[in-house]
Every structure is written in structure tokens, then in C-alpha cells.
Design a protein around this motif. Structure first.
Motif, PDB file in Angstrom:
ATOM      1  N   THR A   1       0.837  -1.202   0.000  1.00 53.68           N
ATOM      2  CA  THR A   1       0.000   0.000   0.000  1.00 53.68           C
ATOM      3  C   THR A   1       0.869   1.249   0.000  1.00 53.68           C
ATOM      4  O   THR A   1       0.633   2.184  -0.784  1.00 53.68           O
TER       5      THR A   1
ATOM      6  N   TYR B   1       2.496   1.636  -3.403  1.00 54.11           N
ATOM      7  CA  TYR B   1       1.523   2.052  -4.409  1.00 54.11           C
ATOM      8  C   TYR B   1       1.180   3.526  -4.266  1.00 54.11           C
ATOM      9  O   TYR B   1       1.107   4.265  -5.251  1.00 54.11           O
ATOM     10  N   LEU B   2       0.996   3.972  -3.034  1.00 53.28           N
ATOM     11  CA  LEU B   2       0.687   5.388  -2.811  1.00 53.28           C
ATOM     12  C   LEU B   2       1.825   6.293  -3.268  1.00 53.28           C
ATOM     13  O   LEU B   2       1.595   7.428  -3.693  1.00 53.28           O
TER      14      LEU B   2
ATOM     15  N   SER C   1       1.363   6.048  -7.381  1.00 53.43           N
ATOM     16  CA  SER C   1       0.055   6.039  -8.046  1.00 53.43           C
ATOM     17  C   SER C   1      -0.288   7.402  -8.640  1.00 53.43           C
ATOM     18  O   SER C   1       0.195   8.435  -8.199  1.00 53.43           O
TER      19      SER C   1
ATOM     20  N   GLU D   1      -3.864  10.784  -4.677  1.00 55.59           N
ATOM     21  CA  GLU D   1      -4.931  10.469  -3.727  1.00 55.59           C
ATOM     22  C   GLU D   1      -5.669   9.223  -4.200  1.00 55.59           C
ATOM     23  O   GLU D   1      -6.088   9.153  -5.346  1.00 55.59           O
ATOM     24  N   GLN D   2      -5.812   8.264  -3.304  1.00 55.35           N
ATOM     25  CA  GLN D   2      -6.493   7.017  -3.635  1.00 55.35           C
ATOM     26  C   GLN D   2      -7.568   6.739  -2.601  1.00 55.35           C
ATOM     27  O   GLN D   2      -7.434   7.106  -1.436  1.00 55.35           O
ATOM     28  N   THR D   3      -8.632   6.074  -3.045  1.00 57.79           N
ATOM     29  CA  THR D   3      -9.668   5.634  -2.113  1.00 57.79           C
ATOM     30  C   THR D   3      -9.311   4.234  -1.613  1.00 57.79           C
ATOM     31  O   THR D   3      -8.487   3.535  -2.208  1.00 57.79           O
TER      32      THR D   3
ATOM     33  N   GLY E   1     -10.251   1.897  -4.319  1.00 63.64           N
ATOM     34  CA  GLY E   1      -9.282   1.958  -5.410  1.00 63.64           C
ATOM     35  C   GLY E   1      -8.004   1.209  -5.083  1.00 63.64           C
ATOM     36  O   GLY E   1      -7.438   0.498  -5.924  1.00 63.64           O
ATOM     37  N   LEU E   2      -7.538   1.366  -3.847  1.00 63.70           N
ATOM     38  CA  LEU E   2      -6.352   0.634  -3.411  1.00 63.70           C
ATOM     39  C   LEU E   2      -6.619  -0.873  -3.404  1.00 63.70           C
ATOM     40  O   LEU E   2      -5.774  -1.660  -3.847  1.00 63.70           O
TER      41      LEU E   2
ATOM     42  N   ALA F   1      -6.593  -2.106  -7.026  1.00 63.41           N
ATOM     43  CA  ALA F   1      -5.263  -2.066  -7.626  1.00 63.41           C
ATOM     44  C   ALA F   1      -4.337  -3.124  -7.038  1.00 63.41           C
ATOM     45  O   ALA F   1      -3.528  -3.715  -7.759  1.00 63.41           O
TER      46      ALA F   1
ATOM     47  N   PHE G   1     -10.027   9.602   1.265  1.00 68.52           N
ATOM     48  CA  PHE G   1      -8.873   9.497   0.382  1.00 68.52           C
ATOM     49  C   PHE G   1      -7.641   9.240   1.232  1.00 68.52           C
ATOM     50  O   PHE G   1      -7.567   9.647   2.391  1.00 68.52           O
TER      51      PHE G   1
END
Length: 176
Positions: A31, A34-35, A38, A42-44, A47-48, A51, A84
């Protein structure tokens, strides 16, 4: 992301590193990685999960762990219905612990433990004393290294800031 396959290979490699070297659960390491790469930053949670092919529950736990360690931040903007998550890439977060105080405290605890082992034939007393000396060494050297790093950072920012404008805006990845 520019190249999804390469990015996911990086995410897997970094996740394995964080799991092995820092004791993170693999999903937390993945995680964080990825953050860091990405797009958008900003990811939800959903979404994470999509992915990373993980459950929302696993991602939520990973985000909680990363947030507790100051490595990620979860937020909800006004009027938004979902949270987010962003990586906290604030260099100050990483240099804050370079003052050596924690190492000095650990050295003191280790020395106290060694004193409790008056007649020790197992080698523990010597090992505790040696670890205490290592931590005292680190406590002494870390502030010097931090100052040295901050000088290097200032030179880098001066060099790169002239070519790229205001480099300070890239310190924290956060849109809130």
C-alpha cells in the motif's frame, strides 16, 4: 501510472522489502509503495483494494498502520462521501527521528539490564553492554548526520529549485 506493469512490479518488490526489513504486513508495504507511485496521488480504499488485489478490510488495516507511523494520511474533503489516502512524503517526517534521543534512552535501558546480570556466564551481559555502546554511538552521531543531510538537502534544493521553480511544493504529497 506511466507503466502499470512496471509500477506493480515495484509495488511488489517494495512491499516485500518493507515486510522483511521493517516487519510490516505485506499489504501495508504494498500500500505504501503504491501510494508513492500512483496517479492520482490520492487514492480511495476501494481503489487501493482493486489495484492491489486485496480486500477493503486489509487495505483499511494497512492504512491505519501507515497512518499511525506517519507514512500515510487518510482524509475526507468537505462534501465528499469517500475517504482518500495519500502517502506522507514529507522529508521532515523522516529526519525528525535523527536526533538520537531514542537511541540514548535505549542505551540507558540496556545498561540497566546489563547491571542486573552481575554473575552472567551466558554472554548476555556483554551483549547488552555492547548494544548499549552501539546505541550511545548512534545517539552521538545521528545529530551530526542530520545536520550534514540538511546541508546536502539545502544544496540540492538550491540547485534543483533554480531549474524547477519552488521545490518546497513537492515535499508533501497531499491535496487537502
Amino acid at each position: 501510472m506511466t507503466d502499470q506493469v512496471q509500477a506493480l512490479k515495484f509495488v511488489d518488490k517494495a512491499g516485500a522489502y518493507y515486510a522483511e526489513s521493517l516487519g510490516f504486513p505485506p499489504v501495508a508495504g504494498r500500500t505504501l509503495a503504491y501510494l508513492a507511485v500512483s496517479s492520482p496521488a490520492e487514492q480511495t480504499i476501494a481503489g487501493l483494494a482493486d489495484a492491489l488485489l486485496a480486500s477493503r478490510s486489509a487495505i483499511t488495516q494497512a492504512v491505519s498502520l501507515l497512518s499511525e507511523r506517519g507514512l500515510a494520511r487518510r482524509y475526507r474533503g468537505r462534501g465528499q462521501r469517500v475517504d482518500f489516502v495519500v502517502a506522507n512524503l514529507d522529508i521532515q517526517q523522516f529526519t525528525r527521528d535523527l536526533d538520537g534521543e531514542a537511541y540514548a534512552d535505549q542505551a540507558q535501558l540496556l545498561e540497566q539490564a546489563a547491571q542486573l546480570l552481575e554473575a552472567d556466564e551466558s554472554g548476555r551481559k556483554q551483549a547488552l553492554q555492547e548494544l548499549s555502546e552501539l546505541y550511545l554511538f548512534l545517539a552521538e552521531r545521528l545529530p551530526e548526520l542530520k545536520d550534514e543531510w540538511l546541508a546536502v538537502r539545502a544544496r540540492l534544493r538550491e540547485r534543483d529549485g533554480a531549474a524547477e521553480g519552488n521545490l518546497d511544493s513537492t515535499v508533501i504529497v497531499d491535496s487537502s
